[in-house]
Structures are given as structure tokens and as C-alpha cells.
Write an enzyme that holds these catalytic residues in place. Sequence first.
Site: not given
Length: 438
Positions: A26, A30, A96, A124, A169, A321, A348, A394
Site C-alpha cells: 500500500s 502511494r 486494484g 473488478r 475502503s 487481505d 478482491k 494471496r
Amino acid sequence: MTTSQTFIASPSGPLQGVVKAPGDKSISHRSLIFGGLAEGVTEIDGLLEGEDILATGRAMSSLGATVEKLDQGRWKVIGKGRLQSPQDLIDCGNAGTGVRLLMGAVAGYPITATFDGDVSLRKRPMKRVTGPLAQMGARFDWKADEDRVPVAVNGGELVAIDYTQSVASAQVKSAILLAALNAQGTTRVTEPEKSRDHTERMLTAFGAKVDVQEVGEGWIISLEGGQPLRGTKVSVPGDPSSAAFPLAAALIVPGSEVTVEGVMLNPLRTGLFDTWIEMGADLTISNRRTSGGEEIGDITARYSKLKGVVVPEMRAAAMIDEYPILAATAAFAEGQTVMRGIGEMRVKESDRIALMTAGLKACGVEVEEEPEGFIVTGGPVKGGATVETAHDHRIAMSHLVLGLAAEAPVSVLDPEMIATSFPGFVTLMNGLGAKIGV
Ligand code: S3P
């Protein structure tokens, strides 16, 4: 994607050792997006060099930033304080987070960018992000199916909105906040339950002022438009979502003791560790320290006799997750582990409730599937199955970990997507004593 590869996890002896968690996915996305939006130089260390992140790096460079690898995990991004129209379609691969945050970033500039992705990303839902961005003034041109990539984003003059999320979210919140940077007025996002706050923290680190007001179990995040971002240094902490796999293996393979160093301990990400402790896991956190604005620590897991629990639904956002790997460890627990209020898992990288149910059942585990959750009953885990992963990293890693403690080997189809979030997974696991063969 075409592939014929299969990974096979065989029953393994005790896992022992100390490893470093790969960089957080994540925060890595970013850091590249913020670096590319900001004016000046951003230096990143500890960047996760997974496929998802590399796709975001390529996207930012096609939008006008200079993105350069200096060394392993060390990257430099030079932004111009604005974005330009890319010459080609932006392929976000499997990501995503990448596509949704990038759509928000692009929406605030008078440019057009077309986004696409792999077979999983094309399934998605995107309207959760394009809906609020359209309210702000962006326009979307769906190229195939409504609500799915490929889609062209036409950005421009935006106005602030007041938006209340129905599900917590962080991707939706982040897309709105990135667009809000260039909107007229103050944008407010209300979350009835808190989702991960990496965007808010990074906005502050890049020099923007964000106001956060706690309300009940959630919060309201406000951001005034027209604030410039300035390049800075970003140190990416270890990913708790990736650390979960070697730690899980230690919990279920008798005699094991594994330490993962430098794991981010942001409470909006550590719901799995809380749940494991409630299940009786021998999990200790040492050497707590701060790095890059986040608390990090070293986590040691030892083989434990787990017992089933009811996971509080309020915890879902802090471990969304992690339910696949929780389900894999729950297969070795005594009694039932009840996981509910997690309908989001169905949208997901794959329908994770359906795939974990099918995979665990194929391995001889009792699972009850519900529309918005599932219940796993622990017992002997036979293994000896070949599991479908639908290109979901995953799902692949969760079944490989399960196979290490099952009675017979577990084969996992299409495992190459593991490289999206955890390149080097097999080498790291085998270095601890796991038997994962290709
Ligand atoms: C992410 C948020 C979560 C999570 C995803 C990463 C992020 O998705 O599942 O892997 O970096 O913001 P949602 O925001 O859709 O729940």
C-alpha cells in the site's frame, strides 16, 4: 496470461530463522504516486519491487514524472507538480490499488488517460471510485463493460464533495483525496469504520494539511483543494500482509520459530495478529520503533495449538487481505473459526471466499460458505489436492503455507501472481526450512 506452472508445498520439518518483511504494498504504491504528483525530488527506500508496484512506477512515468531505480529498493521520483496525458494506455496489471488511486490522481488534471489491467483486474468493480470522481466533475468513457476497465478518464476542473462511504475502503477514500488536491473547495470523506490511513499520513508528509475528526467508530477526513505537494523522503516499512505468510507457517508446523523483522504495526493493518493471539498463538512483538512515520517491530511466531474464534466483524477493514491466510491457519485450530461481514472479499483479486472454500475443501477441511463470510472447522488437514488460484497471489500463498503442515503435498496452479506482492516468497520460505518446489 497463459501459464503452465505449478508450485507444490510438501509437509515440512520445523521452520526456523529470522527474515525481513518485504516493503509494504500500500505504501509503495502511494510513494510512487505522491512522488510523481509532487514538485521536486522524492527518495524512497524499502520500495516493494513487486509487479503491481512496478506497473504503478511505469504509469507515473507515462504521466510525466521521472521514475528511476537507484539500487535494490531505493528509488528516486522527480515530479513536476502536475501530470500530463500519457501517449499510450496505462496497464496496471493486477493492481486494484494502483488503478483506483491513479484514476483519482489523474481526475484533477485536464488530461485523458486510459487504464486497463489483467484478466483479474478487468473483473473488478470501478464505479465505487468513478462514481464519486464523476460527482467531482471527471468524465469516464467505458471501453468494454460499464464499471470495468478498460476505461478512459477525462480529468479537469473539479469541485469538492462531501462523501460518505458505505464500506470502509482505503482505495476509494484515497482516490477521492488525491482528486481533492485539485478540486475547488474542501472535500470531506466520512468513514463509518476506519480504513487504513496511509494516504492521510503521506499527504501530511508531502506538505498538505489534512484534518481528521474522530466520529464514533469512524472518522471524517477533510482536505482543502489547491494544496501543492513537495517531494520528500519515504521509508517503506515491512508489509504485515506479507509477513503473515511465514508467521502463519511457523504457527502450524510443529517445532517452528520464525521472526519477521521490521513489520509495520499500524493498528489499521494488524487485525490478523490480534485474531491469532485470541486463537492462542504464541506471537511476540519486540524492538518496537518508528520508521517513516509508522510504528514497526519484529514479530516472532512459535508453533501453537490454536483454537477457533469468532472474528469481530468490526475488525474486517484492519485485516481484509488476511482472511485467506487466517482461514488456512484456522484449518489447524480446534473448533470453528467464524469469519463474517467480509462480502468485500468477493471483489478482491478473486472471489476469495469462494476460492478459499473450494481449496480448503479439496484439502479435506470442513468449510461452510455464506454470502458474506465463511466458517472453517479445524481438524486433520489431508492435503493431496491441486488448488485453483484464479491468478490471486494471496490464494496461492495461503494454500502453499497450508501444504507445509498438511498430511500430503498441496499443488497450487498459476502461482506466478505471487510476484505481484511478494517476490522471493519461495526462496524466503525455503530458507526457513519449507519444502516448496516448482
Ligand atoms: C488497499 C486497500 C484495501 C486492500 C488492498 C490495498 C490500499 O482495499 O484490500 O489490498 O492500499 O488502499 P479496499 O480499499 O478496496 O478495501
